[in-house]
Design a protein around this motif. Structure first.
Motif, PDB file in Angstrom:
ATOM      1  N   ASP A   1      49.920  -2.393  68.766  1.00 36.74           N
ATOM      2  CA  ASP A   1      50.929  -2.433  67.710  1.00 36.74           C
ATOM      3  C   ASP A   1      51.213  -3.871  67.279  1.00 36.74           C
ATOM      4  OD1 ASP A   1      53.210  -0.779  66.282  1.00 36.74           O
ATOM      5  OD2 ASP A   1      54.087  -2.650  67.020  1.00 36.74           O
TER       6      ASP A   1
ATOM      7  N   ASN B   1      50.154  -5.723  63.554  1.00 36.53           N
ATOM      8  CA  ASN B   1      51.284  -6.244  62.787  1.00 36.53           C
ATOM      9  C   ASN B   1      51.306  -7.771  62.811  1.00 36.53           C
ATOM     10  OD1 ASN B   1      53.028  -3.953  61.668  1.00 36.53           O
ATOM     11  ND2 ASN B   1      52.512  -3.263  63.733  1.00 36.53           N
ATOM     12  N   ASN B   2      50.119  -8.359  62.793  1.00 37.51           N
ATOM     13  CA  ASN B   2      49.937  -9.812  62.619  1.00 37.51           C
ATOM     14  C   ASN B   2      50.557 -10.667  63.703  1.00 37.51           C
ATOM     15  OD1 ASN B   2      48.494  -9.409  60.167  1.00 37.51           O
ATOM     16  ND2 ASN B   2      50.448  -9.040  59.156  1.00 37.51           N
TER      17      ASN B   2
ATOM     18  N   GLN C   1      53.275 -10.637  65.233  1.00 44.19           N
ATOM     19  CA  GLN C   1      54.696 -10.949  65.125  1.00 44.19           C
ATOM     20  C   GLN C   1      55.400 -10.477  66.397  1.00 44.19           C
ATOM     21  OE1 GLN C   1      55.996 -12.708  62.444  1.00 44.19           O
ATOM     22  NE2 GLN C   1      53.806 -12.885  62.041  1.00 44.19           N
TER      23      GLN C   1
ATOM     24  N   ASP D   1      59.904  -6.381  66.119  1.00 48.82           N
ATOM     25  CA  ASP D   1      58.492  -6.142  66.426  1.00 48.82           C
ATOM     26  C   ASP D   1      58.312  -5.713  67.876  1.00 48.82           C
ATOM     27  OD1 ASP D   1      57.285  -6.939  63.866  1.00 48.82           O
ATOM     28  OD2 ASP D   1      58.077  -8.911  64.377  1.00 48.82           O
TER      29      ASP D   1
ATOM     30  N   ARG E   1      59.564  -2.149  68.222  1.00 48.41           N
ATOM     31  CA  ARG E   1      58.600  -1.208  67.654  1.00 48.41           C
ATOM     32  C   ARG E   1      57.385  -1.054  68.579  1.00 48.41           C
ATOM     33  NH1 ARG E   1      56.830  -4.095  63.718  1.00 48.41           N
ATOM     34  NH2 ARG E   1      55.093  -4.677  65.040  1.00 48.41           N
TER      35      ARG E   1
END
Length: 184
Positions: A75, A79-80, A82, A87, A90
């Motif tokens: 994940d 999501n780069n 982050q 973040d 999540r």
């Protein structure tokens, strides 16, 4: 986590095989070695943690925690890389969902999820300044709630009649210790 070895072994001996503390200690020592070494990316560190938990911790807890960290890492990666409060929250949620799907357990089954899910919910509903403390409190409350639950998943479900002392689930207590350590 290393200091919790005896407590977790004692709790695990009630409804399991009595090695939760020993496996957690092995996993914690391996995770500490990963954290001490420089990683190129947040997801790289999380993937490495997943690998050492599987290799060094062993047992179903090691496999489930490895799964949690693998989904968490994936994940974060997509999501780069982050890693702010939202973040991380999540990513932890992705890990919990993976554990639930593969382990076929859910909240109320008297497992580590009974501490993990409330901790995650506290992270979701807290601001970044109080999130970890609130998660630690929620994990502790969830772990203590397992005293009243009947095991429906894991090894304890085969030995549920042995918990006459109404002790909490060792895996849930382990999770509460993790969040308590992060809060301190």
């Amino acid at each position: 986590m290393v200091k919790a070895e005896a407590e977790l072994n004692e709790l695990d001996a009630i409804t399991g095989d009595g090695d939760c503390g020993s496996t957690v200690r092995a996993g914690a020592e391996a995770v500490l070695s990963v954290i001490e070494n420089e990683m190129r990316s947040p997801s790289g560190m999380l993937f490495r943690i997943a690998n050492v938990l599987e290799d060094k911790m062993g047992g179903s807890s090691g496999s489930l925690l490895s799964l949690l960290f693998t989904a968490f890492a994936a994940d974060i990666k997509i999501n780069n890389e982050q890693i702010d409060h939202l973040d991380l929250t999540r990513g932890l949620g992705a890990g919990i969902r993976a554990m639930m799907e593969v382990g076929r357990a859910s909240r109320g089954d008297r497992t580590m999820l009974d501490a993990l899910i409330p901790a995650h919910e506290a992270l979701e509903t807290s601001n970044k300044d109080t999130a970890v403390e609130n998660a630690a409190r929620a994990a502790e409350e969830g772990a203590q709630l397992t005293k009243t639950l009947t095991a429906k998943a894991g090894r304890a479900s085969y030995c549920k009649d042995r918990n006459t002392s109404h002790a909490p689930d060792a895996g849930a207590v382990m999770i509460s210790h993790v969040f308590a350590a992060m809060a301190n």
